[in-house]
Design an enzyme around this catalytic site. Structure first.
Site, PDB file in Angstrom:
ATOM      1  N   ASP A   1      -6.257  33.834   5.412  1.00 37.64           N
ATOM      2  CA  ASP A   1      -7.663  33.552   5.092  1.00 37.64           C
ATOM      3  C   ASP A   1      -8.509  33.233   6.316  1.00 37.64           C
ATOM      4  OD1 ASP A   1      -6.094  32.223   2.407  1.00 37.64           O
ATOM      5  OD2 ASP A   1      -7.724  33.651   2.118  1.00 37.64           O
TER       6      ASP A   1
ATOM      7  N   HIS B   1       0.501  26.914   5.842  1.00 41.60           N
ATOM      8  CA  HIS B   1       1.016  27.769   4.760  1.00 41.60           C
ATOM      9  C   HIS B   1       2.316  27.141   4.262  1.00 41.60           C
ATOM     10  CE1 HIS B   1       2.352  31.324   2.579  1.00 41.60           C
ATOM     11  NE2 HIS B   1       1.103  31.746   2.661  1.00 41.60           N
TER      12      HIS B   1
HETATM   13  C1  SDX Z   1      -3.034  31.417   0.627  1.00 41.80           C
HETATM   14  O1  SDX Z   1       1.536  30.889  -1.148  1.00 41.80           O
HETATM   15  C2  SDX Z   1       0.977  31.936  -0.649  1.00 41.80           C
HETATM   16  O2  SDX Z   1       1.671  32.940  -0.309  1.00 41.80           O
HETATM   17  C3  SDX Z   1      -0.518  31.883  -0.572  1.00 41.80           C
HETATM   18  C4  SDX Z   1      -1.204  33.058   0.141  1.00 41.80           C
HETATM   19  C5  SDX Z   1      -1.062  34.336  -0.645  1.00 41.80           C
HETATM   20  O3  SDX Z   1      -1.177  35.407  -0.037  1.00 41.80           O
HETATM   21  O4  SDX Z   1      -0.946  34.267  -1.891  1.00 41.80           O
HETATM   22  O5  SDX Z   1      -0.652  33.229   1.436  1.00 41.80           O
HETATM   23  C6  SDX Z   1      -2.714  32.825   0.276  1.00 41.80           C
HETATM   24  O6  SDX Z   1      -3.236  30.626  -0.260  1.00 41.80           O
HETATM   25  C7  SDX Z   1      -3.033  30.998   2.070  1.00 41.80           C
HETATM   26  C8  SDX Z   1      -3.313  29.469   2.258  1.00 41.80           C
HETATM   27  C9  SDX Z   1      -4.839  29.286   2.208  1.00 41.80           C
HETATM   28  N1  SDX Z   1      -5.161  27.839   2.184  1.00 41.80           N
HETATM   29  C10 SDX Z   1      -5.754  27.234   3.235  1.00 41.80           C
HETATM   30  O7  SDX Z   1      -5.982  27.781   4.325  1.00 41.80           O
HETATM   31  C11 SDX Z   1      -6.164  25.793   2.963  1.00 41.80           C
HETATM   32  C12 SDX Z   1      -5.720  24.899   4.128  1.00 41.80           C
HETATM   33  N2  SDX Z   1      -4.269  24.785   4.136  1.00 41.80           N
HETATM   34  C13 SDX Z   1      -3.656  23.697   3.433  1.00 41.80           C
HETATM   35  O8  SDX Z   1      -4.326  23.244   2.302  1.00 41.80           O
HETATM   36  C14 SDX Z   1      -2.142  23.806   3.345  1.00 41.80           C
HETATM   37  O9  SDX Z   1      -1.685  24.209   4.563  1.00 41.80           O
HETATM   38  C15 SDX Z   1      -1.544  24.709   2.277  1.00 41.80           C
HETATM   39  C16 SDX Z   1      -2.044  24.363   0.915  1.00 41.80           C
HETATM   40  C17 SDX Z   1      -1.842  26.134   2.581  1.00 41.80           C
HETATM   41  C18 SDX Z   1      -0.023  24.497   2.322  1.00 41.80           C
HETATM   42  O10 SDX Z   1       0.198  23.245   1.890  1.00 41.80           O
HETATM   43  P1  SDX Z   1       1.679  22.624   1.863  1.00 41.80           P
HETATM   44  O11 SDX Z   1       2.724  23.626   2.118  1.00 41.80           O
HETATM   45  O12 SDX Z   1       1.781  21.824   0.612  1.00 41.80           O
HETATM   46  O13 SDX Z   1       1.706  21.735   3.133  1.00 41.80           O
HETATM   47  P2  SDX Z   1       1.294  20.269   3.123  1.00 41.80           P
HETATM   48  O14 SDX Z   1      -0.017  20.119   2.421  1.00 41.80           O
HETATM   49  O15 SDX Z   1       2.455  19.472   2.639  1.00 41.80           O
HETATM   50  O16 SDX Z   1       1.043  20.013   4.659  1.00 41.80           O
HETATM   51  C19 SDX Z   1       2.106  19.653   5.508  1.00 41.80           C
HETATM   52  C20 SDX Z   1       1.471  18.725   6.522  1.00 41.80           C
HETATM   53  C21 SDX Z   1       0.668  17.594   5.866  1.00 41.80           C
HETATM   54  O17 SDX Z   1       0.715  16.492   6.745  1.00 41.80           O
HETATM   55  P3  SDX Z   1       1.754  15.275   6.388  1.00 41.80           P
HETATM   56  O18 SDX Z   1       1.456  14.842   4.965  1.00 41.80           O
HETATM   57  O19 SDX Z   1       3.140  15.890   6.530  1.00 41.80           O
HETATM   58  O20 SDX Z   1       1.448  14.219   7.411  1.00 41.80           O
HETATM   59  O21 SDX Z   1       0.499  19.468   7.303  1.00 41.80           O
HETATM   60  C22 SDX Z   1      -0.787  18.936   7.093  1.00 41.80           C
HETATM   61  C23 SDX Z   1      -0.752  18.091   5.840  1.00 41.80           C
HETATM   62  O22 SDX Z   1      -1.714  17.037   5.925  1.00 41.80           O
HETATM   63  N3  SDX Z   1      -1.673  20.088   6.912  1.00 41.80           N
HETATM   64  C24 SDX Z   1      -2.862  20.237   7.476  1.00 41.80           C
HETATM   65  C25 SDX Z   1      -3.315  21.502   7.059  1.00 41.80           C
HETATM   66  N4  SDX Z   1      -2.418  22.063   6.261  1.00 41.80           N
HETATM   67  C26 SDX Z   1      -1.397  21.181   6.156  1.00 41.80           C
HETATM   68  N5  SDX Z   1      -3.577  19.421   8.293  1.00 41.80           N
HETATM   69  C27 SDX Z   1      -4.782  19.903   8.671  1.00 41.80           C
HETATM   70  N6  SDX Z   1      -5.291  21.113   8.335  1.00 41.80           N
HETATM   71  C28 SDX Z   1      -4.582  21.932   7.519  1.00 41.80           C
HETATM   72  N7  SDX Z   1      -5.072  23.123   7.182  1.00 41.80           N
END
Ligand code: SDX
Length: 432
Positions: A366, A308
């Site tokens: 989710d 998140h």
């Molecule tokens: C919602 O914003 C809100 O409030 C949203 C929400 C709401 O109520 O409105 O809470 C609802 O959207 C919840 C999130 C649902 N999405 C998912 O579950 C999809 C999977 N999660 C990711 O796509 C990700 O965690 C996000 C999009 C939710 C957050 O992305 P960020 O903050 O941009 O984090 P990031 O992509 O920069 O990740 C940081 C690191 C990365 O590694 P590095 O580049 O630092 O090496 O963590 C890794 C990412 O690769 N990472 C994951 C991961 N999520 C982040 N690695 C594996 N699995 C994951 N799920």
């Protein structure tokens, strides 16, 4: 020198500028950079808005490190346990918990706006039966504005309130219609004798040929799901609604834009993606393979339902949904759902894995919601529609807050330009 300020120095010119720091009632203060371009000739750059507050708001507070979520100051845990979705709608829109008289009036108004113009049903006929219901919702919610031209002056507070009631009241009807259209069953009209969530489940699952009793277990589970998805500060879809609304577009168009933003699997589309992922894993013994893929920087696979932008602790909503998933599956005698077993094992492994611990990747809202929705009988492709239905009150309340602001102006970010410098046109016959 005002202590509540930040002085920055441009080392190119030696010029210093002092920027005001503004404290809120909770959470990090902000530095006001709105004049930095005027004073300094500089833009700020923050792709993804990781360090940017886009507005002031009194509606929802999140502390991502502590895993705290408050709606108008009330902890989400208390609202999920003690309130109901329609009361949370009142709280988000009007800022206080209603008295019995206020709630009765609000409930009557919402109940008597749930029907949609009969003509609107024809919009569904234009879609293929296998259209994704989110595609339908983007279309029909935006199209709602075509029935209310006489009350779309967004600068008139009374018009804004009417539109708010219409959107809040009609979203369940439109959402249920998108499901009925997909399964080829007749649309069911709202029943004013039913409460808000009961009415939605009735429109979803009743058929004209027999009476349908909505199970209290399903109502309670859906109430909780909807309360937990109602609002969440300036997430991607809410920011979309605010930006669209800032151009003075009507709220139906702004919410339609929000539905489009929510559809993405990185946002509200994640609940549907989680069930797809659990189904693809298929066997608890295959979890290790997917954990490895999630950690592999060369693999685009991400563990859906984990991570998140704000929560670097357990999403408080996920905690509540985890308990609710067990309870609902127990009550519906669905504990044999193999996806629950995989979800629990996946969660345990991920929470112990160094990669997820270091990156503070916890289950989010989710991760469990889909298991509950599936147990209720909601098909997977309707999960994000349920999220949009529940979040419509968040979009509406945030839009109303923005439109009531003094000096509200259109949102128009700038950029860092890295393209070609000025060059002259070359006629095609002279190009190499
Ligand atoms: C919602 O914003 C809100 O409030 C949203 C929400 C709401 O109520 O409105 O809470 C609802 O959207 C919840 C999130 C649902 N999405 C998912 O579950 C999809 C999977 N999660 C990711 O796509 C990700 O965690 C996000 C999009 C939710 C957050 O992305 P960020 O903050 O941009 O984090 P990031 O992509 O920069 O990740 C940081 C690191 C990365 O590694 P590095 O580049 O630092 O090496 O963590 C890794 C990412 O690769 N990472 C994951 C991961 N999520 C982040 N690695 C594996 N699995 C994951 N799920």
């Amino acid at each position: 020198m005002d202590r509540n300020s930040l002085t920055i120095r441009d080392n190119r010119s030696g010029k210093e500028v002092t920027l005001p720091i503004i404290e809120g009632s909770e959470g990090p203060p902000v530095v006001d950079v709105s004049n930095i371009f005027k004073d300094f000739g500089l833009f700020t750059l923050d792709p993804g808005f990781r360090s940017t507050a886009s507005c002031q708001s009194e509606i929802t507070f999140i502390d991502g490190d502590q895993g705290i979520l408050l709606h108008r100051g009330y902890p989400i845990e208390q609202l999920a346990e003690k309130s109901n979705y329609l009361e949370v709608c009142y709280l988000l829109i009007f800022g206080h918990l209603p008295t019995q008289a206020e709630f009765t009036e609000f409930k009557n108004l919402v109940t008597h706006h749930t029907m949609v113009h009969e003509q609107l049903q024809k919009f569904y006929q234009g879609f293929r039966r296998d259209a994704h219901p989110m595609a339908i919702m983007v279309g029909v919610v935006g199209a709602l504005s075509s029935f209310y031209h006489e009350a779309l002056d967004v600068e008139d507070a009374h018009h804004r309130e009417i539109a708010a009631y219409r959107l809040l009241s009609k979203m369940p009807t439109l959402a249920a219609f998108s499901y009925k259209y997909a399964v080829g069953q007749p649309f069911m009209y709202p029943q004013n004798r039913l409460c808000f969530v009961e009415n939605f489940l009735h429109m979803m699952f009743a058929v004209p040929c027999e009476s349908y009793h909505v199970s209290p277990v399903l109502v309670q589970a859906m109430e909780k799901i909807m309360i937990l998805h109602a609002d969440h500060e300036q997430n991607a879809s809410t920011s979309t609604v605010r930006l669209a609304g800032s151009s003075l577009a009507n709220p139906f168009a702004a919410v339609s834009a929000g539905i489009g933003a929510l559809w993405g699997p990185a946002h509200g589309g994640a609940n549907e993606a989680v069930l797809g992922m659990l189904g693809e894993i298929g066997d608890p013994d295959r979890i290790g393979e997917y954990i490895r893929r999630a950690k592999d920087p060369q693999d685009s696979f991400r563990l859906m339902g984990f991570g998140h932008r704000v929560y670097k602790n357990y999403d408080p909503r996920a905690k509540i949904l985890r308990a609710a998933a067990h309870q609902v599956l127990q009550e519906l005698d669905r504990t044999d759902d193999p996806r629950l077993k995989i979800a629990l094992k996946l969660e345990r492994i991920a929470l112990e894995d160094d990669y997820f611990v270091k990156k503070k990747l916890y289950p989010n809202v989710d991760f469990y919601s889909g298991l509950i929705l599936s147990a209720i009988g909601i098909p997977t492709n309707m999960f994000t529609v349920i999220f949009a239905l529940a979040r419509s009150v968040g979009w509406i309340s945030q839009w109303m807050e923005m439109m009531a602001e003094k000096g509200q102006s259109i949102g128009r970010p700038r950029q860092l330009y890295t393209g070609a410098k000025k060059r002259d046109y070359i006629p095609i016959e002279n190009r190499g």
